[in-house]
Design a protein around this motif. Structure first.
Motif, mmCIF file in Angstrom:
data_model
loop_
_atom_site.group_PDB
_atom_site.id
_atom_site.type_symbol
_atom_site.label_atom_id
_atom_site.label_comp_id
_atom_site.label_asym_id
_atom_site.label_seq_id
_atom_site.Cartn_x
_atom_site.Cartn_y
_atom_site.Cartn_z
ATOM 1 N N LEU A 88 0.707 -1.129 0.014
ATOM 2 C CA LEU A 88 -0.059 0.055 -0.090
ATOM 3 C C LEU A 88 0.842 1.105 -0.057
ATOM 4 O O LEU A 88 2.118 1.144 0.292
ATOM 5 C CB LEU A 88 -1.021 0.137 0.941
ATOM 6 C CG LEU A 88 -0.437 0.271 2.846
ATOM 7 C CD1 LEU A 88 -1.471 0.555 3.544
ATOM 8 C CD2 LEU A 88 0.200 -1.047 2.949
ATOM 9 N N ALA A 143 -0.944 6.427 4.610
ATOM 10 C CA ALA A 143 -2.304 6.297 4.035
ATOM 11 C C ALA A 143 -3.019 7.780 4.137
ATOM 12 O O ALA A 143 -2.492 8.494 4.814
ATOM 13 C CB ALA A 143 -3.225 5.548 4.788
ATOM 14 N N ASP A 192 -8.556 4.238 2.090
ATOM 15 C CA ASP A 192 -7.290 3.466 1.489
ATOM 16 C C ASP A 192 -7.017 2.203 2.283
ATOM 17 O O ASP A 192 -6.653 1.301 1.712
ATOM 18 C CB ASP A 192 -5.865 4.283 1.323
ATOM 19 C CG ASP A 192 -6.067 5.438 0.715
ATOM 20 O OD1 ASP A 192 -6.445 5.712 -0.220
ATOM 21 O OD2 ASP A 192 -5.669 6.671 1.379
#
Length: 377
Positions: free
Chosen positions: A35, A39, A115
């Protein structure tokens, strides 16, 4: 001209924040997740994770949060009120249900375009069986599991580090971990230096009075509060029977074990309790009202002959310590209860106050512990 623009951009860099970079992390469930970090939009799968997130983000706590689970208001309303006073926008922050009981709405979550969804490890089974993990992934939402409750000794530091990455403050996460370690070591190092230490027998009861039956005896095995008792120099008698994090012993087993200390976990559960017999301890709690509830608990059948009750070694501790990596505070308090002479110089209240001043955006208020007063009827 170009040089002037370059200098202007360089001057602005500190205010633009760090760009999100793709990174691979491993959560406490052992899952590998790729990821962009930090975030931008986080859905907090248990609102009580705020106790950690606030320590990592301070005044910027809400910068990345787009929604949270609805448990803070019912499970820990005293802390909720403090954070709402400091961050009024919390009152209108979208709330969601609990994954294991099926009240979590993924559709509503997707509408917020997060996210990341941070879930406690106990939600994993429900998330897998319901297909939530796969559906979230299809919607571009990364699920990350943390744990401060099931096996905190193994997972708390890892979970702090994960949230530090997600919220873009890894340095603060390491400061938090270092503070926590140092405060626990103030007890465990001294315990280790006492080879002839006599460990009192301790029974810690999980949330007594917060059930309709007002029965006995939910407790903790070798982890969570059970481990805190051991680290503080006591012997957790329930761990002789319970081998998982949580479990039950019978009143007959309690009477046979005859503990030296009795500890109830308590909180403000007025929003959900049907009986209101629980001990209300926590931020700003009234100590006299808490003592009255604590006294009522040890007047239940089977308690009157216990050594702990006869000697007034009867205490209550804030239940929410069991789900946040603040266990250094109860470990210090337990040590003072179990070994008052050995830890006469230790001040858990001062420790928790210092933690608030160093890490949290809210001011400290006492009320997290209470004991029956000795020498009274």
């Amino acid at each position: 001209m170009i040089a002037r623009y370059a200098r202007a951009i360089i001057a602005l860099l500190p205010f633009l924040g760090s760009p999100a970079l793709a990174e691979t992390i491993t959560d406490v469930a052992g899952r590998t997740i790729e990821l962009d970090l930090p975030a931008k939009r986080v859905l907090v799968g248990e609102a009580r994770q705020i106790h950690v997130i606030a320590a990592l983000t301070g005044e910027h706590m809400l910068d990345r949060i787009v929604g949270w689970r609805d448990d803070f208001l019912t499970k820990d309303p005293d802390s909720y009120a403090a954070y709402v006073e400091r961050f009024p926008a919390l009152e209108t922050l979208p709330r969601f249900g609990y994954v294991p009981n099926g009240t979590f709405s993924l559709e509503s979550a997707i509408a917020l375009s997060p996210d990341v969804l941070t879930l406690n490890i106990e939600s994993q089974k429900g998330a897998e069986e319901s297909g939530l993990e796969d559906k979230a992934a299809a919607a571009g939402i990364k699920v990350v599991y943390v744990d401060f409750r099931a096996n905190p000794a193994k997972n708390s530091e890892k979970s702090i580090e994960l949230l530090g990455k997600i919220f873009g403050n890894e340095e603060k996460a390491q400061e938090f971990i270092a503070f926590r370690r140092a405060q626990i070591a103030r007890v465990t190092d001294r315990i280790a230096s006492q080879p002839d230490l006599v460990r009192p027998k301790v029974f810690i009861e999980r949330a007594p009075g917060n059930d309709a039956e007002n029965g006995c005896c939910r407790s903790f095995g070798p982890a969570n509060f059970g481990e805190m008792v051991e680290r503080a120099g006591g012997h957790n008698i329930a761990a002789d029977v319970i081998k998982t994090t949580f479990g039950d012993i019978s009143i007959e087993q309690l009477i046979v074990q005859n503990p030296d200390h009795y500890i109830a976990t308590g909180s403000n559960w007025a929003a959900e309790s049907k009986t209101n017999r629980f001990v209300h301890v926590g931020r700003g709690a009234d100590p006299q009202a808490a003592r009255e509830k604590l006294q009522a608990l040890v007047e239940r059948t089977g308690f009157s002959g216990l050594k702990a009750v006869e000697n007034k070694d009867v205490h209550a501790v804030w239940h929410q310590f069991y789900g946040a990596p603040y266990e250094f505070v109860p470990i210090q308090q337990f040590a003072k209860w179990f070994h008052p002479e050995l830890f006469a110089d230790l001040d858990p209240e001062a420790t928790f106050r210092e933690f608030h001043e160093k890490f949290l955006p809210i001011a400290y208020k006492p009320g997290y512990f209470v004991s029956l007063e000795k020498g009274t009827n």
